[in-house]
Design a protein around this motif. Sequence first.
Motif, short mmCIF file in Angstrom:
data_model
loop_
_atom_site.label_atom_id
_atom_site.label_comp_id
_atom_site.label_asym_id
_atom_site.label_seq_id
_atom_site.Cartn_x
_atom_site.Cartn_y
_atom_site.Cartn_z
N ARG A 243 0.82 -1.22 0.00
CA ARG A 243 0.00 0.00 0.00
C ARG A 243 0.85 1.28 0.00
NH1 ARG A 243 -3.16 -2.89 3.88
NH2 ARG A 243 -1.94 -1.91 5.53
N SER A 244 1.84 1.31 0.87
CA SER A 244 2.55 2.56 1.14
C SER A 244 3.88 2.71 0.42
CB SER A 244 2.78 2.71 2.65
OG SER A 244 1.56 2.60 3.36
N CYS A 245 4.55 1.61 0.11
CA CYS A 245 5.87 1.67 -0.54
C CYS A 245 5.90 0.68 -1.71
CB CYS A 245 6.98 1.34 0.46
SG CYS A 245 7.07 2.47 1.87
N PRO A 246 5.16 0.97 -2.78
CA PRO A 246 5.05 0.01 -3.89
C PRO A 246 6.37 -0.34 -4.57
CG PRO A 246 4.14 2.16 -4.49
CD PRO A 246 4.37 2.19 -3.01
N ALA A 247 7.38 0.53 -4.42
CA ALA A 247 8.68 0.23 -5.03
C ALA A 247 9.51 -0.72 -4.19
CB ALA A 247 9.46 1.53 -5.26
N THR A 248 9.06 -1.01 -2.97
CA THR A 248 9.78 -1.92 -2.09
C THR A 248 9.48 -3.37 -2.46
OG1 THR A 248 9.79 -0.39 -0.21
CG2 THR A 248 10.01 -2.73 0.30
N GLU A 249 10.53 -4.15 -2.65
CA GLU A 249 10.39 -5.58 -2.92
C GLU A 249 10.46 -6.30 -1.57
OE1 GLU A 249 9.68 -6.81 -5.72
OE2 GLU A 249 10.28 -5.30 -7.20
N VAL A 250 9.50 -7.17 -1.32
CA VAL A 250 9.46 -7.91 -0.06
C VAL A 250 9.96 -9.33 -0.26
CG1 VAL A 250 8.02 -8.79 1.81
CG2 VAL A 250 7.54 -6.54 0.82
N LEU A 251 10.92 -9.71 0.55
CA LEU A 251 11.47 -11.06 0.51
C LEU A 251 11.21 -11.71 1.86
CD1 LEU A 251 13.10 -13.09 -1.16
CD2 LEU A 251 15.19 -12.01 -0.34
N VAL A 252 10.34 -12.72 1.88
CA VAL A 252 10.03 -13.41 3.13
C VAL A 252 11.16 -14.35 3.50
CG1 VAL A 252 8.48 -15.07 4.24
CG2 VAL A 252 7.54 -13.27 2.78
N ILE A 253 11.57 -14.31 4.75
CA ILE A 253 12.55 -15.27 5.26
C ILE A 253 11.95 -15.84 6.54
CG2 ILE A 253 14.89 -15.62 6.10
CD1 ILE A 253 15.80 -13.33 4.40
N SER A 254 11.47 -17.07 6.46
CA SER A 254 10.66 -17.61 7.55
C SER A 254 10.97 -19.08 7.80
CB SER A 254 9.17 -17.46 7.19
OG SER A 254 8.34 -18.03 8.18
N SER B 190 7.62 -10.90 -3.13
CA SER B 190 8.23 -11.23 -4.42
C SER B 190 9.12 -12.46 -4.34
CB SER B 190 9.06 -10.04 -4.93
OG SER B 190 8.24 -8.92 -5.17
N GLY B 191 9.40 -12.92 -3.14
CA GLY B 191 10.24 -14.10 -2.97
C GLY B 191 10.00 -14.70 -1.59
N GLU C 224 22.91 -12.44 -2.90
CA GLU C 224 22.52 -12.83 -4.26
C GLU C 224 21.01 -12.77 -4.43
OE1 GLU C 224 22.59 -16.88 -7.06
OE2 GLU C 224 23.93 -16.69 -5.34
N HIS C 225 20.27 -13.23 -3.42
CA HIS C 225 18.81 -13.21 -3.50
C HIS C 225 18.28 -11.78 -3.47
CE1 HIS C 225 18.61 -17.46 -3.36
NE2 HIS C 225 18.90 -17.60 -2.08
N ILE C 226 18.90 -10.91 -2.69
CA ILE C 226 18.48 -9.51 -2.62
C ILE C 226 18.66 -8.84 -3.98
CG2 ILE C 226 19.06 -7.26 -1.65
CD1 ILE C 226 19.66 -8.71 1.01
N VAL C 227 19.81 -9.05 -4.59
CA VAL C 227 20.07 -8.48 -5.91
C VAL C 227 19.10 -9.06 -6.94
CG1 VAL C 227 21.75 -8.32 -7.79
CG2 VAL C 227 22.49 -7.99 -5.41
N GLN C 228 18.85 -10.34 -6.83
CA GLN C 228 17.96 -11.02 -7.78
C GLN C 228 16.55 -10.44 -7.73
OE1 GLN C 228 17.73 -15.25 -7.17
NE2 GLN C 228 16.21 -15.56 -8.80
N VAL C 229 16.04 -10.18 -6.52
CA VAL C 229 14.67 -9.67 -6.41
C VAL C 229 14.59 -8.23 -6.93
CG1 VAL C 229 14.70 -8.68 -4.07
CG2 VAL C 229 12.63 -9.77 -4.91
N VAL C 230 15.65 -7.44 -6.77
CA VAL C 230 15.68 -6.08 -7.31
C VAL C 230 15.70 -6.11 -8.84
CG1 VAL C 230 17.11 -4.01 -7.52
CG2 VAL C 230 16.72 -5.03 -5.29
N ASP C 231 16.35 -7.11 -9.40
CA ASP C 231 16.44 -7.25 -10.85
C ASP C 231 15.19 -7.88 -11.47
OD1 ASP C 231 18.88 -6.04 -11.07
OD2 ASP C 231 20.04 -7.89 -11.08
N GLY C 232 14.15 -8.08 -10.65
CA GLY C 232 12.91 -8.62 -11.19
C GLY C 232 12.72 -10.09 -10.99
N GLY C 233 13.66 -10.74 -10.28
CA GLY C 233 13.53 -12.17 -10.03
C GLY C 233 12.64 -12.46 -8.83
#
Length: 222
Positions: free
Chosen positions: A75-86, A103-104, A117-126
């Motif tokens: 809602r508030s930060c649409p440019a933020t990619e969220v990567l769940v680590i659980s 996104s991941g 590597e995963h952080i860069v990947q999600v920024v690149d659209g992965g």
Amino acid sequence: MTRHPITVALVEDNPAVRQRFQASIENQPELIWMGAAGSVDEGKKLLLETCPRVLLVDLGLPDGSGLEVIQEAARSCPATEVLVISMFGDEGHVIQAIEAGASGYLLKDSEDASLVEHIVQVVDGGSPMSPMIARHLLKKMQQDAGLGKPEPEIALTKRELQLLKLLARGYTYREVAEDLSVSSHTVNSHIKNLYRKLSVKTKNEAVFAATRHGLLDMRNLD
């Protein structure tokens, strides 16, 4: 082309895990550590204060679910990619996180060395995912396809179909632009139209929805 540093924040209630992830991120010059939060309320506050490029989120928090933070990010930060680590790897948590806008999805037993590597990947659209998580999503897709429910007809352009196949093959947005010889702006425009037509928010959802609608054959992506 020089990459801008990637800002990263973390929502995680375990101090040892926070320290471990912070050390991994601060050790990388291409990443900027924006801070950590240990609860849903603190996570939302940190998110709104920083709007990081990537937000790492745990789902099991002491005052609620990390899903609330993911929804706030959408809602508030649409440019933020969220990567769940659980630690939760069951189908229910995975599907809920993806539907909320993640996104991941990585399990906490993933190697720290691969975090950057995963952080860069999600920024690149992965859409980085632990193998077990990808298996859950594939199972869900197969179950939905077997229900036999009539789906509304969706018309995609030739270019949107080309883009969809490349996404299904694991291409990043940058690689899609290079393969199709178009600008990143053009790719983003096609992505927005594609997501709108399929009523989805992420690349994985787009691939699964297109498969369910019969628009994409995962056995023939050439």
